[in-house]
Motif scaffolding. Structure first.
Motif, PDB file in Angstrom:
ATOM      1  N   ILE A 104      70.415  27.082  14.220  1.00  0.00           N
ATOM      2  CA  ILE A 104      71.702  26.857  13.558  1.00  0.00           C
ATOM      3  C   ILE A 104      71.582  26.934  12.042  1.00  0.00           C
ATOM      4  CG2 ILE A 104      72.535  25.454  15.489  1.00  0.00           C
ATOM      5  CD1 ILE A 104      72.291  22.993  13.663  1.00  0.00           C
ATOM      6  N   LEU A 105      70.373  26.953  11.510  1.00  0.00           N
ATOM      7  CA  LEU A 105      70.185  27.149  10.072  1.00  0.00           C
ATOM      8  C   LEU A 105      70.568  28.558   9.637  1.00  0.00           C
ATOM      9  CD1 LEU A 105      66.749  25.378   9.619  1.00  0.00           C
ATOM     10  CD2 LEU A 105      68.882  24.696   8.501  1.00  0.00           C
ATOM     11  N   GLU A 106      70.506  29.509  10.565  1.00  0.00           N
ATOM     12  CA  GLU A 106      70.773  30.900  10.221  1.00  0.00           C
ATOM     13  C   GLU A 106      72.258  31.055   9.900  1.00  0.00           C
ATOM     14  OE1 GLU A 106      69.399  32.770  13.752  1.00  0.00           O
ATOM     15  OE2 GLU A 106      67.331  32.069  13.462  1.00  0.00           O
ATOM     16  N   GLY A 107      72.562  31.393   8.675  1.00  0.00           N
ATOM     17  CA  GLY A 107      73.947  31.489   8.232  1.00  0.00           C
ATOM     18  C   GLY A 107      74.422  30.284   7.455  1.00  0.00           C
ATOM     19  N   GLY A 108      73.593  29.247   7.364  1.00  0.00           N
ATOM     20  CA  GLY A 108      73.954  28.078   6.573  1.00  0.00           C
ATOM     21  C   GLY A 108      74.639  27.012   7.401  1.00  0.00           C
ATOM     22  N   LEU A 109      74.505  25.766   6.935  1.00  0.00           N
ATOM     23  CA  LEU A 109      75.048  24.620   7.658  1.00  0.00           C
ATOM     24  C   LEU A 109      75.912  23.777   6.741  1.00  0.00           C
ATOM     25  CD1 LEU A 109      72.223  23.000   9.833  1.00  0.00           C
ATOM     26  CD2 LEU A 109      74.344  24.024  10.614  1.00  0.00           C
ATOM     27  N   ALA A 110      76.880  23.071   7.349  1.00  0.00           N
ATOM     28  CA  ALA A 110      77.637  22.066   6.610  1.00  0.00           C
ATOM     29  C   ALA A 110      76.717  20.880   6.318  1.00  0.00           C
ATOM     30  CB  ALA A 110      78.847  21.628   7.424  1.00  0.00           C
ATOM     31  N   PRO A 111      77.006  20.130   5.237  1.00  0.00           N
ATOM     32  CA  PRO A 111      76.086  19.068   4.806  1.00  0.00           C
ATOM     33  C   PRO A 111      75.798  18.011   5.865  1.00  0.00           C
ATOM     34  CG  PRO A 111      77.680  19.546   3.087  1.00  0.00           C
ATOM     35  CD  PRO A 111      78.119  20.322   4.290  1.00  0.00           C
ATOM     36  N   GLY A 112      76.751  17.710   6.739  1.00  0.00           N
ATOM     37  CA  GLY A 112      76.543  16.619   7.685  1.00  0.00           C
ATOM     38  C   GLY A 112      75.764  16.974   8.919  1.00  0.00           C
ATOM     39  N   ALA A 113      75.502  18.263   9.161  1.00  0.00           N
ATOM     40  CA  ALA A 113      74.822  18.679  10.386  1.00  0.00           C
ATOM     41  C   ALA A 113      73.334  18.375  10.301  1.00  0.00           C
ATOM     42  CB  ALA A 113      75.043  20.158  10.634  1.00  0.00           C
ATOM     43  N   ALA A 114      72.744  18.087  11.463  1.00  0.00           N
ATOM     44  CA  ALA A 114      71.317  17.806  11.549  1.00  0.00           C
ATOM     45  C   ALA A 114      70.646  18.860  12.422  1.00  0.00           C
ATOM     46  CB  ALA A 114      71.080  16.411  12.107  1.00  0.00           C
ATOM     47  N   VAL A 115      69.325  18.934  12.322  1.00  0.00           N
ATOM     48  CA  VAL A 115      68.561  20.018  12.951  1.00  0.00           C
ATOM     49  C   VAL A 115      67.455  19.438  13.819  1.00  0.00           C
ATOM     50  CG1 VAL A 115      66.983  21.944  12.491  1.00  0.00           C
ATOM     51  CG2 VAL A 115      69.067  21.675  11.126  1.00  0.00           C
ATOM     52  N   SER A 116      67.343  19.964  15.049  1.00  0.00           N
ATOM     53  CA  SER A 116      66.185  19.697  15.901  1.00  0.00           C
ATOM     54  C   SER A 116      65.200  20.839  15.698  1.00  0.00           C
ATOM     55  CB  SER A 116      66.607  19.649  17.375  1.00  0.00           C
ATOM     56  OG  SER A 116      67.568  18.647  17.609  1.00  0.00           O
ATOM     57  N   SER A 117      64.070  20.552  15.065  1.00  0.00           N
ATOM     58  CA  SER A 117      63.118  21.592  14.687  1.00  0.00           C
ATOM     59  C   SER A 117      62.142  21.825  15.833  1.00  0.00           C
ATOM     60  CB  SER A 117      62.362  21.192  13.422  1.00  0.00           C
ATOM     61  OG  SER A 117      61.523  22.237  12.981  1.00  0.00           O
ATOM     62  N   TRP A 118      62.392  22.907  16.615  1.00  0.00           N
ATOM     63  CA  TRP A 118      61.588  23.153  17.812  1.00  0.00           C
ATOM     64  C   TRP A 118      60.625  24.319  17.673  1.00  0.00           C
ATOM     65  CZ3 TRP A 118      61.560  27.401  21.239  1.00  0.00           C
ATOM     66  CH2 TRP A 118      62.538  28.381  21.017  1.00  0.00           C
ATOM     67  N   ARG A 119      60.920  25.282  16.800  1.00  0.00           N
ATOM     68  CA  ARG A 119      60.041  26.458  16.687  1.00  0.00           C
ATOM     69  C   ARG A 119      58.963  26.202  15.641  1.00  0.00           C
ATOM     70  NH1 ARG A 119      64.259  31.222  15.702  1.00  0.00           N
ATOM     71  NH2 ARG A 119      64.961  29.660  14.181  1.00  0.00           N
ATOM     72  N   GLY A 120      58.243  25.106  15.788  1.00  0.00           N
ATOM     73  CA  GLY A 120      57.271  24.720  14.787  1.00  0.00           C
ATOM     74  C   GLY A 120      57.913  23.825  13.732  1.00  0.00           C
ATOM     75  N   TYR A 121      57.214  23.675  12.611  1.00  0.00           N
ATOM     76  CA  TYR A 121      57.684  22.815  11.523  1.00  0.00           C
ATOM     77  C   TYR A 121      58.633  23.532  10.561  1.00  0.00           C
ATOM     78  CZ  TYR A 121      54.108  19.242  12.529  1.00  0.00           C
ATOM     79  OH  TYR A 121      53.347  18.265  13.112  1.00  0.00           O
ATOM     80  N   ALA A 122      58.592  24.865  10.526  1.00  0.00           N
ATOM     81  CA  ALA A 122      59.244  25.601   9.441  1.00  0.00           C
ATOM     82  C   ALA A 122      60.741  25.297   9.351  1.00  0.00           C
ATOM     83  CB  ALA A 122      59.013  27.096   9.607  1.00  0.00           C
ATOM     84  N   GLY A 123      61.436  25.303  10.487  1.00  0.00           N
ATOM     85  CA  GLY A 123      62.861  25.028  10.451  1.00  0.00           C
ATOM     86  C   GLY A 123      63.156  23.648   9.934  1.00  0.00           C
ATOM     87  N   GLY A 124      62.356  22.675  10.343  1.00  0.00           N
ATOM     88  CA  GLY A 124      62.555  21.314   9.863  1.00  0.00           C
ATOM     89  C   GLY A 124      62.293  21.176   8.382  1.00  0.00           C
ATOM     90  N   VAL A 125      61.260  21.847   7.899  1.00  0.00           N
ATOM     91  CA  VAL A 125      60.963  21.796   6.460  1.00  0.00           C
ATOM     92  C   VAL A 125      62.116  22.407   5.664  1.00  0.00           C
ATOM     93  CG1 VAL A 125      59.443  22.721   4.671  1.00  0.00           C
ATOM     94  CG2 VAL A 125      58.467  21.758   6.781  1.00  0.00           C
ATOM     95  N   ALA A 126      62.579  23.589   6.090  1.00  0.00           N
ATOM     96  CA  ALA A 126      63.685  24.241   5.383  1.00  0.00           C
ATOM     97  C   ALA A 126      64.937  23.371   5.400  1.00  0.00           C
ATOM     98  CB  ALA A 126      63.973  25.600   6.020  1.00  0.00           C
TER      99      ALA A 126
END
Length: 544
Positions: free
Chosen positions: A368-390
């Motif tokens: 869901i990071l692809e294309g940008g997110l609204a400020p209130g959304a949260a991320v479950s980082s499953w494809r390694g750490y990279a998505g969570g770090v970003a």
């Protein structure tokens, strides 16, 4: 004292003798702890045969539950010093976690459902335990879409999470292989979408099939019961309704949800195999309104006080049908989007706003990071750490659940006897050395790591016993990682040998709870699956 997860501080009260519970032991519940008292009397009373009558004052033969606002909300202090036994917490949740420790101190038989020793045999060591969790989000994702778990099995897992001081249960309720929650305004979602004619047996490359129709779903009242049961145990529920991919069960029930200009969606059925499915939702206003209707019922079933987050998947959405669909291409031009990736982001952003307007927060897999997110959304980082770090560096809250570390469907050993071996080898020690906060993350970004989650995908777990085997004992290691402030941030510095010693006592607790875990020496004969193809790989994602 072999406590799991390890508390921050545990010290003997040297001048006090061992303490003994008796049939006269009373339970004093001070304001704010009534629910914990109800739980403690029901569970510990069943295991010990002791009545724990209400009472305060008088002699010291009592267990006192109290709220101490000076403690952290989930923190607790447990005192057994020859006087009244006291369990104090910063809030009711803290008192509850203290009560879980109290139960462990009484021995493994205190986790049973009926007495196996005399009522006079229950003793407590003289200790003072002070503790509080490292992370606010200590979660497990349970996939009930691929293989349905009946309601009672879900309630059992709520208890197992609570026994390990885990406080989030993420229910993966919908996927290509099944729709598991009743939606009254769309009855075909369960009449059609909850059932498949057969099931692939093993990895998708297997030639084996189970020709028994498979399915099931939770009624509204089932969900309400699960939510209330979890709330009594201070566990939050996160419902997941996956979109715009992983949606073939919904399209099979309501074909107009699919890309009808490029696929004969009326011919689709609930998917019976595994992998990434090409059939995705059509980007139409009708689809948006349909899922808004679904989510209105979901929000009613999962109230905000127990389910502030709603998970909308957002992962593994193939774009081939959108590329081929004149209607989808027209939508992209109409909305001025950056191609098909922008279309997926449009779906997510729409429901992010929709949920925010109703006081909820969207969380989704890291795509869901692809294309940008609204400020209130949260991320479950499953494809390694990279998505969570970003996400964290961009100011989004993150739950760390990288598949390389905490996907419990992955095999626990490289040997040939593992049942339907899938994915990376991740041993008990590997899970114990998982660190949720990546090194090098700025302090500001690290503050956005809400916690960690272990994910249990059930493609090759056809029963409760198979789920138990994959989840335990590794969930005990994960629980310590998510809870304990005593663990060094450097995984290499963690005392795994000490954890293994404590696990010797914890296996007895799991036995008392009826958990069919993987023994340290490997699977028992009836836990193997000879002849069923898995995908034992090293170094590449499994993508079941």
């Amino acid at each position: 004292m072999d406590l799991i997860p390890a508390p921050r501080s545990c010290r003997w009260a040297p001048s006090a003798p061992h303490d003994r519970l008796t049939p006269r032991t009373r339970l004093e519940a001070r304001p704010g702890t009534e629910g914990v008292a109800r739980w403690l009397r029901a569970t510990l009373g069943a295991a010990t045969g002791l009545p724990f009558p209400d009472g305060n004052g008088g002699d010291d033969d009592r267990v006192v539950l109290a709220v101490d606002p000076g403690l952290p909300p989930e923190g607790y202090r447990l005192v057994v010093d020859g006087r009244a036994r006291r369990i104090e917490g910063g809030g009711a949740a803290g008192v509850f976690w203290g009560a879980q420790t109290f139960r462990q101190l009484l021995g493994a038989d205190a986790l049973r459902r009926a007495p196996v020793r005399p009522a006079h045999a229950w003793t407590l060591p003289p200790v003072v335990v002070e503790d509080a969790p490292r992370f606010a989000w200590r979660g497990v994702m349970l996939d009930v879409a691929r293989h349905f778990l009946p309601k009672d099995d879900v309630l059992r897992y709520v208890d197992l999470l609570a026994a390990h001081k885990l406080n989030v249960l993420h229910l993966h309720l919908t996927d290509d292989q099944g729709w598991r929650v009743e939606i009254e305004r769309y009855p075909r979602l369960t009449e059609v979408g909850a059932w498949r004619a057969r099931t692939k047996w093993g990895h998708r490359a297997s030639e084996l099939w189970d020709d028994t129709p498979h399915g099931g779903y939770y009624t509204h009242d089932d969900i309400r019961e699960i939510v209330a049961y979890a709330a009594e145990r201070h566990i939050r529920l996160v419902p997941e309704i996956d979109l715009p991919g992983h949606s073939q069960a919904a399209i099979a029930a309501y074909p107009e949800l699919g890309n009808t200009d490029v696929v004969d969606t009326a011919a689709l059925s609930v998917w019976d195999t595994w992998g990434v499915n090409p059939n995705v939702l059509a980007p139409t206003d009708h689809t948006l309104r349909f899922y808004e209707g679904v989510l209105e019922e979901v929000l009613d079933l999962f109230p905000a006080r127990t389910s502030p987050f709603v998970h909308l998947g957002g992962d593994e959405c193939p774009k081939d049908q959108w590329r081929a669909s004149p209607a989808a291409q027209a939508r992209i031009r109409e909305l001025g989007l950056a191609g098909e990736d922008g279309l997926q982001s449009w779906f997510i952003r729409h429901f992010d706003r929709w949920l925010a307007e109703r006081g909820r927060r969207l969380i989704g897999w890291d795509e869901i990071l692809e294309g940008g997110l609204a400020p209130g959304a949260a991320v479950s980082s499953w494809r390694g750490y990279a998505g969570g770090v970003a996400a964290a560096e961009a100011g989004h809250d993150v739950v760390m659940c990288p598949e390389q570390h905490v996907y419990l469907d992955h095999r626990q050993d490289g040997g040939p006897d593992e049942p339907v071996p899938i994915g990376y080898v991740r041993t008990l020690e590997d899970v114990y050395r998982f660190e949720p906060v990546p090194p090098g993350l700025s302090p500001e970004a690290a503050a956005h790591v809400l916690g960690a989650q272990a994910n249990v995908w059930t493609e090759v777990m056809e029963s409760r016993s198979r789920v138990d085997y994959q989840v335990f004992p590794r969930l005990a290691a994960f629980a310590e990682v998510a809870w304990s402030t005593r663990l060094p941030a450097d995984p290499a510095a963690r005392d795994f040998a000490g954890f293994e010693r404590r696990m010797a006592a914890h296996y007895r607790r799991l036995d008392a709870l009826g958990v069919q875990y993987r023994p340290p020496g490997g699977p028992l004969p009836w836990q193997r699956r000879p002849g069923v193809v898995g995908r034992p790989i090293d170094g590449t994602p499994p993508n079941v």
